[in-house]
Design an enzyme around this catalytic site. Structure first.
Site, PDB file in Angstrom:
ATOM      1  N   THR A 132      -1.052  -7.472 -10.936  1.00 22.80           N
ATOM      2  CA  THR A 132      -1.071  -5.853 -10.896  1.00 22.80           C
ATOM      3  C   THR A 132      -0.666  -5.554 -12.506  1.00 22.80           C
ATOM      4  OG1 THR A 132       0.249  -3.763 -10.326  1.00 22.80           O
ATOM      5  CG2 THR A 132       1.313  -6.166 -10.073  1.00 22.80           C
ATOM      6  N   ASP A 133      -0.976  -4.123 -12.855  1.00 19.48           N
ATOM      7  CA  ASP A 133      -0.531  -3.714 -14.064  1.00 19.48           C
ATOM      8  C   ASP A 133       1.244  -3.545 -14.027  1.00 19.48           C
ATOM      9  OD1 ASP A 133      -0.274  -1.407 -12.359  1.00 19.48           O
ATOM     10  OD2 ASP A 133      -1.391  -0.141 -13.686  1.00 19.48           O
ATOM     11  N   GLU A 134       1.836  -3.581 -13.095  1.00 17.14           N
ATOM     12  CA  GLU A 134       3.225  -3.015 -12.975  1.00 17.14           C
ATOM     13  C   GLU A 134       3.906  -4.158 -13.391  1.00 17.14           C
ATOM     14  OE1 GLU A 134       4.568  -1.602  -9.296  1.00 17.14           O
ATOM     15  OE2 GLU A 134       2.840  -0.448  -8.791  1.00 17.14           O
ATOM     16  N   TYR A 157       9.184  -5.752  -6.281  1.00 24.02           N
ATOM     17  CA  TYR A 157       7.837  -6.087  -6.264  1.00 24.02           C
ATOM     18  C   TYR A 157       7.438  -6.490  -7.515  1.00 24.02           C
ATOM     19  CZ  TYR A 157       2.914  -5.389  -6.233  1.00 24.02           C
ATOM     20  OH  TYR A 157       1.418  -5.275  -6.482  1.00 24.02           O
ATOM     21  N   LYS A 189       5.723 -10.228  -8.502  1.00 28.50           N
ATOM     22  CA  LYS A 189       4.507 -10.606  -9.055  1.00 28.50           C
ATOM     23  C   LYS A 189       4.471 -11.162 -10.290  1.00 28.50           C
ATOM     24  CE  LYS A 189       0.905  -9.310  -7.522  1.00 28.50           C
ATOM     25  NZ  LYS A 189      -0.059 -10.113  -6.559  1.00 28.50           N
TER      26      LYS A 189
HETATM   27  P1  NAD Z   1      -2.069  -5.004   1.233  1.00 23.55           P
HETATM   28  O1  NAD Z   1      -0.570  -4.957   1.338  1.00 23.55           O
HETATM   29  O2  NAD Z   1      -2.964  -4.104   1.663  1.00 23.55           O
HETATM   30  O3  NAD Z   1      -2.656  -6.530   1.874  1.00 23.55           O
HETATM   31  C1  NAD Z   1      -1.771  -7.592   1.518  1.00 23.55           C
HETATM   32  C2  NAD Z   1      -2.401  -8.644   2.509  1.00 23.55           C
HETATM   33  O4  NAD Z   1      -1.825  -9.856   2.418  1.00 23.55           O
HETATM   34  C3  NAD Z   1      -2.418  -8.261   3.984  1.00 23.55           C
HETATM   35  O5  NAD Z   1      -3.611  -8.601   4.854  1.00 23.55           O
HETATM   36  C4  NAD Z   1      -1.136  -9.225   4.693  1.00 23.55           C
HETATM   37  O6  NAD Z   1      -1.426  -9.443   6.006  1.00 23.55           O
HETATM   38  C5  NAD Z   1      -1.555 -10.386   3.774  1.00 23.55           C
HETATM   39  N1  NAD Z   1      -0.161 -11.339   3.579  1.00 23.55           N
HETATM   40  C6  NAD Z   1       0.881 -10.679   3.386  1.00 23.55           C
HETATM   41  N2  NAD Z   1       1.637 -11.822   3.302  1.00 23.55           N
HETATM   42  C7  NAD Z   1       1.195 -13.033   3.591  1.00 23.55           C
HETATM   43  C8  NAD Z   1       1.301 -14.361   3.722  1.00 23.55           C
HETATM   44  N3  NAD Z   1       2.535 -14.853   3.514  1.00 23.55           N
HETATM   45  N4  NAD Z   1       0.391 -15.148   3.968  1.00 23.55           N
HETATM   46  C9  NAD Z   1      -1.001 -15.035   3.898  1.00 23.55           C
HETATM   47  N5  NAD Z   1      -1.262 -13.411   4.033  1.00 23.55           N
HETATM   48  C10 NAD Z   1      -0.405 -12.500   3.755  1.00 23.55           C
HETATM   49  O7  NAD Z   1      -2.177  -5.220  -0.393  1.00 23.55           O
HETATM   50  P2  NAD Z   1      -3.168  -4.603  -1.320  1.00 23.55           P
HETATM   51  O8  NAD Z   1      -2.943  -3.308  -1.734  1.00 23.55           O
HETATM   52  O9  NAD Z   1      -4.739  -5.022  -0.705  1.00 23.55           O
HETATM   53  O10 NAD Z   1      -3.185  -5.734  -2.684  1.00 23.55           O
HETATM   54  C11 NAD Z   1      -3.832  -7.180  -2.709  1.00 23.55           C
HETATM   55  C12 NAD Z   1      -3.308  -7.930  -3.727  1.00 23.55           C
HETATM   56  O11 NAD Z   1      -3.739  -6.902  -5.044  1.00 23.55           O
HETATM   57  C13 NAD Z   1      -1.847  -8.111  -4.102  1.00 23.55           C
HETATM   58  O12 NAD Z   1      -1.723  -9.265  -4.598  1.00 23.55           O
HETATM   59  C14 NAD Z   1      -1.440  -6.772  -5.052  1.00 23.55           C
HETATM   60  O13 NAD Z   1      -0.330  -7.206  -5.665  1.00 23.55           O
HETATM   61  C15 NAD Z   1      -2.404  -6.659  -5.732  1.00 23.55           C
HETATM   62  N6  NAD Z   1      -2.917  -5.381  -6.603  1.00 23.55           N
HETATM   63  C16 NAD Z   1      -2.747  -4.378  -5.688  1.00 23.55           C
HETATM   64  C17 NAD Z   1      -2.956  -2.952  -6.317  1.00 23.55           C
HETATM   65  C18 NAD Z   1      -2.973  -1.774  -5.322  1.00 23.55           C
HETATM   66  O14 NAD Z   1      -3.125  -0.611  -5.934  1.00 23.55           O
HETATM   67  N7  NAD Z   1      -2.688  -1.951  -4.167  1.00 23.55           N
HETATM   68  C19 NAD Z   1      -3.341  -2.982  -7.489  1.00 23.55           C
HETATM   69  C20 NAD Z   1      -3.262  -4.018  -8.438  1.00 23.55           C
HETATM   70  C21 NAD Z   1      -2.893  -5.372  -7.907  1.00 23.55           C
HETATM   71  O1  TDX Z   2       5.213   9.528  -0.823  1.00 23.65           O
HETATM   72  C1  TDX Z   2       5.073   9.080  -1.873  1.00 23.65           C
HETATM   73  N1  TDX Z   2       5.332  10.251  -2.940  1.00 23.65           N
HETATM   74  C2  TDX Z   2       5.257  10.005  -4.178  1.00 23.65           C
HETATM   75  O2  TDX Z   2       5.359  10.731  -5.162  1.00 23.65           O
HETATM   76  C3  TDX Z   2       4.625   7.888  -2.252  1.00 23.65           C
HETATM   77  C4  TDX Z   2       4.482   6.824  -1.274  1.00 23.65           C
HETATM   78  C5  TDX Z   2       4.563   7.700  -3.749  1.00 23.65           C
HETATM   79  N2  TDX Z   2       4.984   8.687  -4.550  1.00 23.65           N
HETATM   80  C6  TDX Z   2       4.618   8.338  -6.264  1.00 23.65           C
HETATM   81  C7  TDX Z   2       5.178   6.838  -6.573  1.00 23.65           C
HETATM   82  C8  TDX Z   2       4.188   6.558  -7.606  1.00 23.65           C
HETATM   83  O3  TDX Z   2       4.580   6.974  -8.671  1.00 23.65           O
HETATM   84  O4  TDX Z   2       3.439   8.017  -6.115  1.00 23.65           O
HETATM   85  C9  TDX Z   2       2.980   6.887  -7.028  1.00 23.65           C
HETATM   86  C10 TDX Z   2       2.115   6.015  -6.317  1.00 23.65           C
HETATM   87  O5  TDX Z   2       2.881   5.426  -5.461  1.00 23.65           O
HETATM   88  P1  TDX Z   2       2.431   4.006  -4.443  1.00 23.65           P
HETATM   89  O6  TDX Z   2       1.181   4.409  -4.046  1.00 23.65           O
HETATM   90  O7  TDX Z   2       3.648   3.571  -3.591  1.00 23.65           O
HETATM   91  O8  TDX Z   2       2.009   3.055  -5.550  1.00 23.65           O
HETATM   92  P2  TDX Z   2       2.724   2.324  -6.816  1.00 23.65           P
HETATM   93  O9  TDX Z   2       4.118   2.288  -6.627  1.00 23.65           O
HETATM   94  O10 TDX Z   2       2.308   3.054  -8.123  1.00 23.65           O
HETATM   95  O11 TDX Z   2       2.166   0.851  -6.819  1.00 23.65           O
HETATM   96  C11 TDX Z   2       0.586   0.649  -6.395  1.00 23.65           C
HETATM   97  O12 TDX Z   2      -0.006   0.378  -7.623  1.00 23.65           O
HETATM   98  C12 TDX Z   2       0.112  -0.800  -8.169  1.00 23.65           C
HETATM   99  C13 TDX Z   2       0.664  -0.540  -5.283  1.00 23.65           C
HETATM  100  O13 TDX Z   2       1.286  -0.090  -4.314  1.00 23.65           O
HETATM  101  C14 TDX Z   2       0.968  -1.774  -5.796  1.00 23.65           C
HETATM  102  O14 TDX Z   2       0.675  -2.917  -4.845  1.00 23.65           O
HETATM  103  C15 TDX Z   2       0.282  -2.137  -7.223  1.00 23.65           C
HETATM  104  O15 TDX Z   2       0.327  -3.375  -7.760  1.00 23.65           O
END
Ligand code: NAD
Ligand code: TDX
Length: 346
Positions: free
Chosen positions: A129-131, A154, A158
Site C-alpha cells: 500500500t501507499d500508506e 496497519y 504492511k
Molecule cells: P480485504 O480486507 O478486503 O481482504 C483481505 C482478505 O485476506 C480477506 O478475504 C481475508 O479473509 C483474507 N485474510 C486475512 N487474514 C488472513 C490470513 N491470516 N490467512 C489467509 N487469508 C487471510 O483487503 P483488500 O482491501 O482487498 O486488500 C488486499 C491487499 O491489498 C492487502 O494486502 C492490502 O494491504 C492491500 N491494499 C489495499 C488497498 C485498499 O485500498 N483496499 C490499497 C492498497 C493495497
Molecule cells: O467513516 C469514515 N469516515 C471518514 O472520514 C471512514 C471509514 C473513513 N474516513 C476517512 C479516513 C480516510 O482519510 O476516509 C479516508 C478513507 O478511509 P478508509 O476507507 O478507512 O481508507 P484508508 O484509511 O485511507 O486506507 C485504505 O487505503 C489504503 C485501505 O483501507 C487500506 O487497506 C489501503 O492500504
C-alpha cells in the site's frame, strides 16, 4: 501459469481472481482464511470453473500452506491476504501483527524452500500500500524511492512485511516483485471503508460520518485497474523491483462524500438531499493528511494505465451497489450491530 492468490476472497483479491480467470489463461488457487472481510459471494461467477480452486487456510499456518504448495505446485504467488482496515488496527493491532508480518514471513519462508527444491522460475509478488510511505504535506507524490514512514499499526505492519519481502530477495535471491497501491474503490468492497460505508448509509438515510474537517486527501483507484496492474507486474515486472500503482485522482474526503451524495440524489432520489446527512465527527487518531502516488514507473516500463477516472469509476460503483443489493444485504444481515456502518459520535 498456476497462480496462488492469497486473500482472494477479499475486495481486491476477488477482483484479481475474476480478472485472471476472465481475461487471461492462468489457473488460480485462492487461499483465504475467510475472516470477516472475506466474501465467497464475490466469487460466485467463478463457481465450477475448472481453472479456479478455493482452499480455506490461514497464511500463518505453516503446515496448511506447505500442503497447498505440495498439492497444487504453483508457478507463483500474488500475496494479498492481510488485515486491511486502519480503524480496526487502532482498536486492536494484534491480528495485524500476526497476519501481515508473521503470515508474510511464513509464506516467504515456504516459497524460499520451494524454489531451492527446484522450482526455479517461481515468483513471489508481494502486494502493499501507499500508506507505508507516511503522510504528505500539500505538495509532492510518493515515488518508489520515498523513505518509509508508516504511522498507523496497519501501515507499520504492511511496511514490516515489505521489508521482509525485500530482504528475502536480497539475501536469499527469492524472485520477488512488489507493488504499492493507493486507495481502491469499486464493486464488492466491504462496507466499513469510506466509499461503500457512505453509499449504503446514504441509501438508508443514516448520518454520514466524516472524520475531522474532511480535508484529508486520498488518491483513488478503481479496483479493476489495480487488478490489471497486479497481473501485469506478476507477468512482466523485473525481479527485485517495486512499482507504485495509482490513478492520479487526489480528492479530499468531503468532496468524495459530497460526490456520492450527488450521485445518490440522481440515481436514488429521496425527499431529502443526501448531503444534509453529512456529520463531521471525531478524527481518527494519527490520521494521515494526504496520499498521492507517482505511478510513472509502471506506466513507462510496463505500459499500464488506469481505464477509469474517479468520475466514471464512482458512478459505476454507485450503480453497482444499487443493482446488487443481494450482495450487501447479506453482509448487513450477518454483521448488524458490529462495526459495519457504525458512525463515530461527534
Ligand atoms: P480485504 O480486507 O478486503 O481482504 C483481505 C482478505 O485476506 C480477506 O478475504 C481475508 O479473509 C483474507 N485474510 C486475512 N487474514 C488472513 C490470513 N491470516 N490467512 C489467509 N487469508 C487471510 O483487503 P483488500 O482491501 O482487498 O486488500 C488486499 C491487499 O491489498 C492487502 O494486502 C492490502 O494491504 C492491500 N491494499 C489495499 C488497498 C485498499 O485500498 N483496499 C490499497 C492498497 C493495497
Ligand atoms: O467513516 C469514515 N469516515 C471518514 O472520514 C471512514 C471509514 C473513513 N474516513 C476517512 C479516513 C480516510 O482519510 O476516509 C479516508 C478513507 O478511509 P478508509 O476507507 O478507512 O481508507 P484508508 O484509511 O485511507 O486506507 C485504505 O487505503 C489504503 C485501505 O483501507 C487500506 O487497506 C489501503 O492500504
Amino acid at each position: 501459469m498456476r497462480i496462488l492468490v492469497t486473500g482472494g476472497a477479499g475486495f481486491i483479491g476477488s477482483a484479481l481472481c475474476r480478472h485472471l480467470i476472465s481475461d487471461t489463461a492462468h489457473e488460480v488457487v485462492n487461499l483465504d482464511k475467510l475472516t470477516y472481510a472475506a466474501n465467497l459471494d464475490s466469487l460466485k461467477s467463478l463457481d465450477g470453473n475448472p481453472r479456479y480452486r478455493f482452499v480455506k487456510a490461514d497464511i500463518c499456518d505453516r503446515a496448511a500452506v506447505d500442503a497447498v504448495f505440495r498439492e497444487h505446485k504453483p508457478d507463483g504467488i500474488i500475496h494479498l491476504a492481510a488485515e486491511s482496515h486502519v480503524d480496526r488496527s487502532i482498536d486492536g493491532p494484534g491480528e495485524f501483527i500476526k497476519t501481515n508480518i508473521v503470515g508474510t514471513y511464513t509464506l516467504l519462508d515456504i516459497a524460499n524452500a520451494y524454489v531451492r527444491d527446484g522450482h526455479k522460475s517461481f515468483r513471489f509478488h508481494h502486494v502493499s500500500t501507499d500508506e507505508v510511505y507516511g503522510s504528505l504535506g500539500d505538495t509532492g507524490e510518493f515515488t518508489e524511492e520515498t523513505p518509509y514512514a508508516p504511522n498507523s499499526p496497519y501501515s507499520a505492519s504492511k511496511a514490516s512485511s515489505d521489508h521482509l519481502a525485500r530482504a528475502w530477495h536480497h539475501t536469499f535471491h527469492l524472485p520477488v516483485v512488489m507493488t504499492n497501491c493507493s486507495n481502491n474503490y469499486g464493486p464488492f468492497q466491504f462496507p466499513e471503508k469510506l466509499i461503500p460505508l457512505v453509499l449504503l448509509r446514504g441509501l438508508e438515510g443514516k448520518e454520514l460520518p466524516v472524520y475531522g474537517k474532511g480535508d484529508n486527501v486520498r488518491d483513488w483507484l478503481y479496483v479493476d485497474d489495480h487488478a490489471r496492474a497486479l497481473a501485469l507486474v506478476f507477468e512482466k515486472g523485473v525481479d527485485g523491483e517495486k512499482y507504485n500503482v495509482g490513478g492520479h485522482n487526489e480528492v479530499a474526503n468531503i468532496k468524495v462524500v459530497e460526490t456520492i451524495c450527488a450521485l445518490l440524489d440522481e440515481l436514488a432520489p429521496k425527499a431529502f438531499k443526501h448531503r444534509d446527512l453529512i456529520r463531521f465527527v471525531q478524527d481518527r487518531p494519527g490520521h494521515d493528511k494526504r496520499y498521492a502516488i507517482d505511478a510513472s514507473k509502471i506506466e513507462r516500463e510496463l505500459g499500464w494505465k488506469p481505464r477509469e477516472t474517479f468520475e466514471t469509476g464512482l458512478k459505476a460503483t454507485v450503480a453497482w451497489y444499487l443493482e446488487n443489493r443481494w450482495w450487501w444485504e447479506a453482509i448487513q444481515a450477518r454483521y448488524s450491530g458490529q462495526r459495519l456502518g457504525l458512525a463515530k459520535k461527534a
